[in-house]
Design an enzyme around this catalytic site. Structure first.
Site, short mmCIF file in Angstrom:
data_model
loop_
_atom_site.label_atom_id
_atom_site.label_comp_id
_atom_site.label_asym_id
_atom_site.label_seq_id
_atom_site.Cartn_x
_atom_site.Cartn_y
_atom_site.Cartn_z
N GLU A 1 60.06 -10.14 -39.43
CA GLU A 1 61.33 -9.46 -39.78
C GLU A 1 62.34 -9.62 -38.63
OE1 GLU A 1 62.36 -5.11 -40.31
OE2 GLU A 1 61.61 -5.50 -42.30
N ARG B 1 66.83 8.84 -35.62
CA ARG B 1 67.16 9.56 -34.37
C ARG B 1 68.65 9.91 -34.29
NH1 ARG B 1 62.47 8.21 -31.97
NH2 ARG B 1 61.90 9.36 -30.10
N HIS C 1 65.37 10.65 -41.46
CA HIS C 1 64.64 10.89 -40.21
C HIS C 1 65.24 10.22 -38.97
CE1 HIS C 1 63.08 6.80 -39.78
NE2 HIS C 1 62.99 6.78 -41.10
N HIS D 1 59.67 13.79 -43.07
CA HIS D 1 59.04 13.15 -41.91
C HIS D 1 58.38 14.21 -41.01
CE1 HIS D 1 58.86 10.84 -38.15
NE2 HIS D 1 59.20 9.75 -38.81
N GLU E 1 66.85 1.11 -32.49
CA GLU E 1 66.27 -0.05 -33.19
C GLU E 1 67.07 -1.34 -33.02
OE1 GLU E 1 66.71 2.97 -34.56
OE2 GLU E 1 64.67 3.67 -34.96
N ASP F 1 61.53 -3.39 -35.37
CA ASP F 1 62.52 -2.85 -34.43
C ASP F 1 62.12 -1.54 -33.77
OD1 ASP F 1 62.66 -1.05 -36.50
OD2 ASP F 1 64.70 -1.53 -37.11
C1 UD1 Z 1 59.95 5.80 -35.41
C2 UD1 Z 1 60.75 4.58 -34.98
C3 UD1 Z 1 61.80 4.27 -36.04
C4 UD1 Z 1 61.20 4.18 -37.44
C5 UD1 Z 1 60.39 5.44 -37.73
C6 UD1 Z 1 59.70 5.30 -39.06
C7 UD1 Z 1 61.17 4.26 -32.57
C8 UD1 Z 1 61.96 4.69 -31.40
N1 UD1 Z 1 61.44 4.88 -33.74
O1 UD1 Z 1 60.86 6.89 -35.39
O2 UD1 Z 1 62.40 3.03 -35.72
O3 UD1 Z 1 62.23 4.08 -38.37
O4 UD1 Z 1 59.40 5.60 -36.70
O5 UD1 Z 1 59.23 6.52 -39.54
O6 UD1 Z 1 60.34 3.40 -32.46
N2 UD1 Z 1 55.10 12.57 -35.85
C9 UD1 Z 1 53.90 13.16 -36.19
N3 UD1 Z 1 52.97 12.41 -36.88
C10 UD1 Z 1 53.21 11.13 -37.25
C11 UD1 Z 1 54.43 10.55 -36.91
C12 UD1 Z 1 55.37 11.29 -36.20
O7 UD1 Z 1 53.65 14.32 -35.88
O8 UD1 Z 1 52.33 10.50 -37.88
C13 UD1 Z 1 56.08 13.38 -35.08
C14 UD1 Z 1 55.69 13.54 -33.60
O9 UD1 Z 1 56.06 14.81 -33.16
C15 UD1 Z 1 56.55 12.48 -32.91
C16 UD1 Z 1 57.81 12.56 -33.75
O10 UD1 Z 1 57.35 12.72 -35.09
O11 UD1 Z 1 56.77 12.76 -31.54
C17 UD1 Z 1 58.74 11.37 -33.66
O12 UD1 Z 1 58.03 10.13 -33.79
P1 UD1 Z 1 58.66 8.79 -33.15
O13 UD1 Z 1 57.77 7.64 -33.47
O14 UD1 Z 1 59.00 9.02 -31.72
O15 UD1 Z 1 60.05 8.66 -33.88
P2 UD1 Z 1 60.40 8.40 -35.40
O16 UD1 Z 1 61.63 9.17 -35.71
O17 UD1 Z 1 59.18 8.59 -36.23
N1 UDP Z 2 57.19 5.80 -47.26
C1 UDP Z 2 55.96 6.31 -47.66
N2 UDP Z 2 55.83 7.65 -47.81
C2 UDP Z 2 56.85 8.51 -47.57
C3 UDP Z 2 58.10 7.99 -47.14
C4 UDP Z 2 58.24 6.63 -46.99
O1 UDP Z 2 55.01 5.56 -47.89
O2 UDP Z 2 56.66 9.71 -47.73
C5 UDP Z 2 57.34 4.35 -47.12
C6 UDP Z 2 58.52 3.77 -47.85
O3 UDP Z 2 58.19 3.44 -49.19
C7 UDP Z 2 58.84 2.54 -47.00
C8 UDP Z 2 58.47 2.99 -45.60
O4 UDP Z 2 57.61 4.10 -45.76
O5 UDP Z 2 57.99 1.45 -47.34
C9 UDP Z 2 59.69 3.37 -44.81
O6 UDP Z 2 59.28 3.94 -43.63
P1 UDP Z 2 60.17 4.96 -42.79
O7 UDP Z 2 61.19 5.59 -43.66
O8 UDP Z 2 59.22 5.82 -42.04
O9 UDP Z 2 60.83 4.01 -41.70
P2 UDP Z 2 62.06 3.02 -41.71
O10 UDP Z 2 62.01 2.19 -42.93
O11 UDP Z 2 63.29 3.85 -41.61
O12 UDP Z 2 61.88 2.24 -40.44
#
Ligand code: UD1
Ligand code: UDP
Length: 368
Positions: A117, A210, A208, A241, A131, A95
């Site tokens: 999924e 949004r 984390h 995060h 999502e 998603d």
């Molecule tokens: C994204 C997904 C969300 C998922 C989450 C898992 C979308 C819109 N959102 O949200 O569905 O649950 O990932 O974690 O697709 N950043 C880093 N390094 C990283 C990752 C993120 O610095 O490795 C920071 C960056 O500043 C980035 C911000 O986090 O711009 C947000 O990342 P983004 O993928 O836009 O949103 P998530 O909240 O991570």
């Molecule tokens: N996870 C991880 N390290 C962390 C936090 C989460 O490996 O520090 C794993 C967690 O066990 C799960 C997945 O990341 O398998 C969940 O991802 P996240 O919370 O980023 O996204 P969401 O599930 O909300 O889409």
């Protein structure tokens, strides 16, 4: 048959890792991987665990990226990859914005899409945001729907998706889980080895989403601070995060407390073993709602709705939302009332037998 798996964030990589491996091992299928790298560090951590070297890496992540930015960059980059790789089928997962962009880019090239999924729904357009809509739109674009549960299959049937294109497989996260947890596990992050999991009640936490950024996340953190201050035997481990908007709030409210560990995103085995040794879990994550029920730990879900009702029905998950008072009250009950705790701490796994990835690879070979 060339199978191109497209993913970009940590949870997609965790759940697509086993699928990529299953496709690699299936005679008659050739596996290609394209990462958008919507996440960078958090994605690379998982690629290392599964030993996946992507064939294409769009490297799109930017600090503070917007939904429009992720979508447009991913679609533009994916067009080039799809033309060059010319796969017979594209696989996307779940998603995220990468998921939707991947399905749309494949549709533009008239390449069939398999959605892993598929079929989870809250039926609330803005929760989780974006999502719910990403997943629904991907469902409209997909040709093959790999639904984790019978409930997800029913959602798709209700939307008019042909029965013959839906396959109930289980969730691939269970495939990954079986390889990560062990009783004598030694954490790679040493802080986690220094905690006495028998003497303390360890609360693991992630937050984390949004829709929780800003005030809701502040309330969550304030609740956690109060819980720790009023329960001397509690230790909190919060894997923070990398989103700067999450980091800022977590450090401002929860930094500098001797019984609160703010740790960087954990390597997957560290995370699973930490969850498995915890007393309870506070989270707004989707993936944790699927993993933790099978470990028999209560999960308080920091959201108003969930697209994963199976754990709620089984009694392991409870939706508590993001109000400070409600989080404190529910957590206190689980810390003080053994029967309330025992009622929730029941191991259930509504998500399959750990063979979902293998089934997906076989369906692709036989039906696609
Ligand atoms: C994204 C997904 C969300 C998922 C989450 C898992 C979308 C819109 N959102 O949200 O569905 O649950 O990932 O974690 O697709 N950043 C880093 N390094 C990283 C990752 C993120 O610095 O490795 C920071 C960056 O500043 C980035 C911000 O986090 O711009 C947000 O990342 P983004 O993928 O836009 O949103 P998530 O909240 O991570
Ligand atoms: N996870 C991880 N390290 C962390 C936090 C989460 O490996 O520090 C794993 C967690 O066990 C799960 C997945 O990341 O398998 C969940 O991802 P996240 O919370 O980023 O996204 P969401 O599930 O909300 O889409």
């Amino acid at each position: 048959m060339k199978v191109l798996s497209i993913f970009g964030t940590r949870p997609e990589a965790i759940k697509m890792g086993p699928v990529v491996k299953a496709v690699e091992q299936t005679v008659g299928l050739t596996s290609l991987v394209c990462v958008t790298a919507q996440h960078r560090e958090m994605l690379d951590q998982v690629l290392d665990v599964f030993d996946i070297v992507p064939d294409y890496d769009l490297d799109i992540m930017q600090a503070g990226q917007t939904l429009t930015g992720i979508t447009t960059k991913a679609i533009e980059g994916l067009e080039r990859v799809l033309v060059e790789a010319s796969p017979d089928i594209v696989l996307v997962h779940g998603d995220t914005t990468t998921t939707f962009a991947g399905a749309l880019a494949a549709f533009y090239q008239k390449i069939p899409v398999g959605h892993v999924e598929a079929g989870l729904r809250t039926f609330d357009k803005y929760q989780p945001f974006p999502e719910e809509m990403n997943r629904s739109l991907t469902g409209r674009l997909a040709d093959f729907h790999f639904a984790p549960t019978e409930t997800a299959r029913q959602h798709l049937l209700n939307e008019g998706i042909a029965d013959a294109s839906i396959f109930v497989t289980g969730n691939t996260v269970i495939d990954a889980l079986s390889a990560t947890i062990s009783d004598d596990y030694c954490f790679s992050l040493n802080t986690l080895n220094t905690i006495d999991y028998d003497r303390h009640k360890v609360i693991s936490m992630t937050a984390h989403r949004r829709e929780n950024l800003g005030k809701p996340l502040e309330e969550i953190c304030e609740a956690v601070l109060e819980i720790v201050n009023t329960n001397k035997d509690v230790i909190v481990v919060y894997s923070v995060h990398l989103n700067p908007k999450v980091q800022e709030v977590a450090k401002r409210i929860l930094g500098d407390h001797e019984r609160i560990h703010l740790v960087p995103p954990l390597e997957l085995k560290d995370m699973h073993n930490l969850l498995n040794r915890s007393y309870l879990v506070l989270t707004d994550s989707g993936g944790l709602q699927e993993e933790v029920p099978s470990m028999g730990k209560p999960v308080l879900v920091l959201r108003n709705v969930t697209e994963r009702p199976e754990g709620v029905e089984a009694g392991t998950l409870k939706l508590v939302g993001t109000s400070k008072e409600k989080i404190i009250e529910t957590t206190h009950l689980l810390l003080s009332d053994k029967s309330a705790y025992d009622k929730m701490a029941t191991a259930v796994n509504p998500y399959g037998d750990g063979k979902a990835s293998q089934r997906i690879a076989e369906h692709i070979l036989n039906k696609a």
